[in-house]
Design a protein around this motif. Sequence first.
Motif, mmCIF file in Angstrom:
data_model
loop_
_atom_site.group_PDB
_atom_site.id
_atom_site.type_symbol
_atom_site.label_atom_id
_atom_site.label_comp_id
_atom_site.label_asym_id
_atom_site.label_seq_id
_atom_site.Cartn_x
_atom_site.Cartn_y
_atom_site.Cartn_z
ATOM 1 N N ASP A 237 -44.834 -22.887 61.043
ATOM 2 C CA ASP A 237 -44.970 -21.796 61.996
ATOM 3 C C ASP A 237 -45.923 -20.725 61.485
ATOM 4 O OD1 ASP A 237 -43.390 -22.914 63.934
ATOM 5 O OD2 ASP A 237 -41.568 -21.865 63.322
ATOM 6 N N ALA A 238 -45.939 -20.485 60.148
ATOM 7 C CA ALA A 238 -46.805 -19.454 59.581
ATOM 8 C C ALA A 238 -48.275 -19.804 59.793
ATOM 9 C CB ALA A 238 -46.512 -19.271 58.101
ATOM 10 N N ALA A 239 -48.604 -21.082 59.726
ATOM 11 C CA ALA A 239 -49.990 -21.512 59.909
ATOM 12 C C ALA A 239 -50.355 -21.574 61.383
ATOM 13 C CB ALA A 239 -50.199 -22.880 59.259
ATOM 14 N N GLY A 240 -49.356 -21.593 62.249
ATOM 15 C CA GLY A 240 -49.606 -21.696 63.680
ATOM 16 C C GLY A 240 -50.008 -23.106 64.066
ATOM 17 N N ILE A 241 -50.240 -23.300 65.338
ATOM 18 C CA ILE A 241 -50.654 -24.607 65.826
ATOM 19 C C ILE A 241 -52.039 -24.481 66.451
ATOM 20 C CG2 ILE A 241 -48.308 -25.459 66.149
ATOM 21 C CD1 ILE A 241 -48.573 -24.916 69.139
ATOM 22 N N SER A 242 -52.763 -25.558 66.446
ATOM 23 C CA SER A 242 -54.123 -25.548 66.978
ATOM 24 C C SER A 242 -54.107 -25.605 68.500
ATOM 25 C CB SER A 242 -54.913 -26.738 66.429
ATOM 26 O OG SER A 242 -54.417 -27.943 67.015
ATOM 27 N N ILE A 243 -55.219 -25.247 69.109
ATOM 28 C CA ILE A 243 -55.337 -25.306 70.559
ATOM 29 C C ILE A 243 -55.269 -26.755 71.043
ATOM 30 C CG2 ILE A 243 -57.867 -25.356 70.653
ATOM 31 C CD1 ILE A 243 -57.576 -23.352 73.078
ATOM 32 N N GLU B 67 -52.171 -30.893 73.825
ATOM 33 C CA GLU B 67 -51.472 -32.187 73.806
ATOM 34 C C GLU B 67 -50.010 -32.035 74.213
ATOM 35 O OE1 GLU B 67 -49.886 -35.212 70.359
ATOM 36 O OE2 GLU B 67 -51.884 -34.345 70.084
ATOM 37 N N ARG B 68 -49.344 -31.022 73.686
ATOM 38 C CA ARG B 68 -47.921 -30.813 73.959
ATOM 39 C C ARG B 68 -47.644 -30.335 75.378
ATOM 40 N NH1 ARG B 68 -43.988 -30.199 70.166
ATOM 41 N NH2 ARG B 68 -42.743 -30.355 72.064
ATOM 42 N N ASN C 163 -57.344 -17.776 62.296
ATOM 43 C CA ASN C 163 -57.102 -18.007 60.872
ATOM 44 C C ASN C 163 -58.359 -17.615 60.084
ATOM 45 O OD1 ASN C 163 -58.916 -20.135 61.138
ATOM 46 N ND2 ASN C 163 -57.371 -21.740 60.884
ATOM 47 N N ALA C 164 -58.333 -17.813 58.767
ATOM 48 C CA ALA C 164 -59.460 -17.417 57.922
ATOM 49 C C ALA C 164 -60.744 -18.131 58.324
ATOM 50 C CB ALA C 164 -59.130 -17.702 56.451
ATOM 51 N N GLY C 165 -60.630 -19.322 58.883
ATOM 52 C CA GLY C 165 -61.802 -20.077 59.324
ATOM 53 C C GLY C 165 -62.256 -19.725 60.732
ATOM 54 N N GLY C 166 -61.579 -18.769 61.373
ATOM 55 C CA GLY C 166 -61.972 -18.326 62.701
ATOM 56 C C GLY C 166 -61.402 -19.165 63.843
ATOM 57 N N GLN C 167 -60.522 -20.113 63.515
ATOM 58 C CA GLN C 167 -59.933 -20.963 64.559
ATOM 59 C C GLN C 167 -58.730 -20.266 65.194
ATOM 60 O OE1 GLN C 167 -59.020 -24.294 62.025
ATOM 61 N NE2 GLN C 167 -60.787 -25.447 62.788
ATOM 62 N N ARG C 168 -58.578 -20.492 66.511
ATOM 63 C CA ARG C 168 -57.400 -19.965 67.213
ATOM 64 C C ARG C 168 -56.152 -20.660 66.671
ATOM 65 N NH1 ARG C 168 -60.957 -20.301 71.622
ATOM 66 N NH2 ARG C 168 -60.982 -18.447 72.936
ATOM 67 N N ARG C 169 -55.110 -19.888 66.509
ATOM 68 C CA ARG C 169 -53.814 -20.431 66.139
ATOM 69 C C ARG C 169 -52.772 -19.835 67.075
ATOM 70 N NH1 ARG C 169 -55.636 -24.466 64.380
ATOM 71 N NH2 ARG C 169 -55.998 -24.845 62.200
ATOM 72 N N PHE C 170 -51.825 -20.668 67.463
ATOM 73 C CA PHE C 170 -50.806 -20.285 68.429
ATOM 74 C C PHE C 170 -49.425 -20.439 67.806
ATOM 75 C CE2 PHE C 170 -54.523 -21.663 70.679
ATOM 76 C CZ PHE C 170 -54.618 -20.793 71.741
ATOM 77 N N MET C 171 -48.487 -19.679 68.330
ATOM 78 C CA MET C 171 -47.088 -19.837 67.923
ATOM 79 C C MET C 171 -46.546 -21.100 68.584
ATOM 80 S SD MET C 171 -45.604 -15.932 68.337
ATOM 81 C CE MET C 171 -45.839 -15.968 70.096
#
Length: 155
Positions: A3-9, A14-15, A37-45
């Motif tokens: 959960d701390a890392a989040g999930i990708s778009i 997919e879900r 995230n640090a790489g600029g990617q969206r992360r979701f709860m």
Amino acid sequence: MSDAAGISIGYLAERTGLAVSAIRYYEAQGLISPWRNAGGQRRFMRADIRRLSFVMIAQQFGFTLPEIREHLAALPGNRTPTPEDWAEISLSFRQHLDQRIETLQKLRDNLDGCIGCGCLSLPKCKLYNPEDRAHSKGSGPRYLMGDRPAPQSSI
């Protein structure tokens, strides 16, 4: 996935079965709030899976995105509804659905007659809506919306 890392778009898409573009649109509408995230990617709860499922169900009930956003904004901490929250939200949904059902039943029952729109385009309107009296009650199909014609005086 933690959960701390989040999930990708992609995983969220997919879900939920939504296109990535739809998820971005819902984000732009303020229905979900990812972070980068640090790489600029969206992360979701992970809770966003349920939030977007809620959005899809509410849309099927006929709610607009602003109405859905209002329901979601009322939740503490932008979290997913708990059973108690859902009970409160579902009461509002029930009232909305009851009104829609009543309107649809009136429409069904009056398909072959005047719906009180005030257009005066049918000869029948002269009987049900003389001189466009329905207009005084507001815009739209007034009698279908629940207004009643004023009693006509006998001549």
